[in-house]
Design a protein around this motif. Structure first.
Motif, mmCIF file in Angstrom:
data_model
loop_
_atom_site.group_PDB
_atom_site.id
_atom_site.type_symbol
_atom_site.label_atom_id
_atom_site.label_comp_id
_atom_site.label_asym_id
_atom_site.label_seq_id
_atom_site.Cartn_x
_atom_site.Cartn_y
_atom_site.Cartn_z
ATOM 1 N N SER A 1 30.774 13.042 -46.888
ATOM 2 C CA SER A 1 30.720 14.034 -47.415
ATOM 3 C C SER A 1 30.319 14.400 -49.054
ATOM 4 O O SER A 1 30.373 13.701 -49.834
ATOM 5 C CB SER A 1 32.498 14.147 -47.480
ATOM 6 O OG SER A 1 33.575 13.532 -47.875
ATOM 7 N N GLN A 2 31.192 15.689 -48.924
ATOM 8 C CA GLN A 2 30.564 15.989 -51.118
ATOM 9 C C GLN A 2 31.418 14.749 -51.578
ATOM 10 O O GLN A 2 30.852 15.167 -52.943
ATOM 11 C CB GLN A 2 30.942 17.446 -50.991
ATOM 12 C CG GLN A 2 30.482 18.325 -52.393
ATOM 13 C CD GLN A 2 30.403 19.705 -52.148
ATOM 14 O OE1 GLN A 2 31.679 19.904 -51.545
ATOM 15 N NE2 GLN A 2 29.643 21.022 -53.426
ATOM 16 N N HIS A 3 32.787 14.961 -51.277
ATOM 17 C CA HIS A 3 33.691 14.498 -52.409
ATOM 18 C C HIS A 3 33.264 13.121 -51.984
ATOM 19 O O HIS A 3 33.417 12.920 -53.076
ATOM 20 C CB HIS A 3 35.215 14.738 -51.627
ATOM 21 C CG HIS A 3 35.877 13.988 -52.364
ATOM 22 N ND1 HIS A 3 36.317 14.116 -53.058
ATOM 23 C CD2 HIS A 3 36.803 12.728 -52.088
ATOM 24 C CE1 HIS A 3 37.553 13.468 -54.123
ATOM 25 N NE2 HIS A 3 37.262 12.348 -53.130
ATOM 26 N N ASN B 1 29.651 11.932 -54.868
ATOM 27 C CA ASN B 1 30.513 12.809 -56.330
ATOM 28 C C ASN B 1 31.086 11.116 -56.170
ATOM 29 O O ASN B 1 31.071 10.436 -57.229
ATOM 30 C CB ASN B 1 31.399 14.118 -56.431
ATOM 31 C CG ASN B 1 30.108 14.858 -55.817
ATOM 32 O OD1 ASN B 1 29.363 15.060 -56.339
ATOM 33 N ND2 ASN B 1 30.871 16.431 -55.943
ATOM 34 N N GLN C 1 22.213 15.774 -54.584
ATOM 35 C CA GLN C 1 22.607 16.221 -55.843
ATOM 36 C C GLN C 1 21.472 17.645 -54.839
ATOM 37 O O GLN C 1 22.496 18.687 -54.950
ATOM 38 C CB GLN C 1 22.001 16.077 -56.821
ATOM 39 C CG GLN C 1 23.502 15.199 -57.380
ATOM 40 C CD GLN C 1 23.119 14.591 -58.876
ATOM 41 O OE1 GLN C 1 21.893 15.096 -59.299
ATOM 42 N NE2 GLN C 1 23.891 15.072 -59.464
ATOM 43 N N LEU D 1 23.363 18.196 -51.765
ATOM 44 C CA LEU D 1 24.563 18.683 -52.443
ATOM 45 C C LEU D 1 24.577 20.333 -52.221
ATOM 46 O O LEU D 1 25.810 20.850 -51.800
ATOM 47 C CB LEU D 1 25.330 18.353 -52.757
ATOM 48 C CG LEU D 1 26.470 16.576 -53.075
ATOM 49 C CD1 LEU D 1 26.728 16.992 -53.733
ATOM 50 C CD2 LEU D 1 27.299 17.153 -51.893
ATOM 51 N N GLU E 1 25.870 23.694 -49.983
ATOM 52 C CA GLU E 1 26.377 24.429 -51.556
ATOM 53 C C GLU E 1 26.023 25.851 -50.545
ATOM 54 O O GLU E 1 27.181 26.710 -50.616
ATOM 55 C CB GLU E 1 26.162 24.051 -52.292
ATOM 56 C CG GLU E 1 27.353 22.715 -52.835
ATOM 57 C CD GLU E 1 27.754 22.407 -54.345
ATOM 58 O OE1 GLU E 1 26.482 23.341 -54.912
ATOM 59 O OE2 GLU E 1 28.045 21.688 -54.702
ATOM 60 N N ILE F 1 24.688 14.353 -44.931
ATOM 61 C CA ILE F 1 25.481 15.096 -45.400
ATOM 62 C C ILE F 1 25.925 16.083 -45.826
ATOM 63 O O ILE F 1 25.187 17.311 -45.071
ATOM 64 C CB ILE F 1 24.784 14.928 -47.658
ATOM 65 C CG1 ILE F 1 23.888 13.802 -47.629
ATOM 66 C CG2 ILE F 1 25.154 15.306 -48.314
ATOM 67 C CD1 ILE F 1 24.516 12.721 -47.913
ATOM 68 N N GLN G 1 30.042 18.809 -46.361
ATOM 69 C CA GLN G 1 31.174 19.030 -47.386
ATOM 70 C C GLN G 1 32.048 18.501 -47.203
ATOM 71 O O GLN G 1 32.983 18.292 -48.506
ATOM 72 C CB GLN G 1 30.911 21.132 -47.759
ATOM 73 C CG GLN G 1 29.926 21.233 -47.996
ATOM 74 C CD GLN G 1 29.959 22.350 -48.768
ATOM 75 O OE1 GLN G 1 30.632 23.990 -48.073
ATOM 76 N NE2 GLN G 1 30.302 22.687 -49.906
#
Length: 257
Positions: free
Chosen positions: A194-196, A199, A216, A219, A223, A249, A251
């Motif tokens: 996931s995006q979380h 990061n 990135q 992501l 987005e 990948i 969100q």
């Protein structure tokens, strides 16, 4: 129609294996229509060096004056695009090169003329060009050069171009082809992130080095509205017997390994 957009960076083209093209064939046999978007950083840098022009980057984007833009066009159209088209043809695929500015295929606008020069972001994708090619059973292979409403060509980041094409076509997958099997977490390839968690793993140092810009970019694509992005290897079969190999990948959903 079911679409898959495949982004190949210029540095990975020479590493594409026969297994990679076998996966492409399997996707076609399942009824997917394919679109390739390619980068060309190494070819552009090589030509800039011939002209004794030093490349400059701002936040990962190539600062582009008029001369650099002309050189980027020559490198992308005359070398990188032809290389990928010929590779597909050698593996018995009908491929056709499409310049992103032809027919306002990738309509764009400046990101920041003062900071970046002739660098753009896509504001509209002319899907008619893609449909014409695909209805004729051709695989479009697109250079990331956009064009403004008044006819000025702009350099587009290939990751961003692939994301916009995928979003506009409502593609089921957007693939970022690299030279690694996926994103390694705790020594093995994560099937999804996931995006979380991407990061978090960057902050912890689990995702590091050259993988950081790859995730990135993925992501950034989600987005922009792409449902998910697969980071896959061009050196192996990334899709085999209906199963994906790589890292997805997206969100919000949690990681599964």
């Amino acid at each position: 129609m079911r679409y898959i957009v495949i982004k190949c960076g210029g540095s990975v083209l020479d590493e594409l294996s026969s297994s990679f093209f076998t996966s492409i064939s399997e996707l076609q046999n399942l009824g997917f229509k394919l679109v390739f978007v390619h980068g060309g950083g190494p070819d552009i840098n090589e030509m800039l060096e011939l002209f004794k022009i030093e490349p400059h980057f701002v936040n990962g984007l190539r600062k582009t004056d008029q001369q650099t833009l002309k050189i980027a066009e020559i490198a992308l159209i005359g070398h990188t695009n032809r290389k990928l088209v010929e590779m597909l043809q050698q593996h018995n695929f009908n491929a056709i090169g499409i310049h992103g500015s032809d027919g306002y295929c990738l309509q764009a606008d400046y990101i920041n003329m003062e900071e970046l020069g002739y660098v753009g972001e896509i504001i509209k994708v002319n899907t008619q060009i893609f449909h014409l090619a695909m209805n004729g059973n051709y695989i479009p292979v697109v250079t990331p050069i956009g064009i403004t409403k008044d006819g000025q060509k702009l350099n587009i980041n290939a990751d961003y171009a692939a994301a916009e094409v995928a979003k506009t076509l409502h593609a089921e997958q957007c693939l970022f082809v690299t030279n690694v099997d996926g994103v390694f977490i705790d020594g093995s390839v994560a099937s999804s992130l996931s995006q979380h968690e991407v990061n978090a793993y960057i902050e912890k140092g689990e995702i590091s080095g050259g993988m950081i810009p790859k995730v990135q970019s993925a992501l950034n694509a989600v987005e922009k509205g792409v449902e998910s992005v697969m980071i896959v290897s061009g050196k192996i079969a990334f899709f085999e017997n209906g199963k994906w190999h790589g890292t997805r990948i997206f969100q919000k959903e949690p990681i599964t390994k």
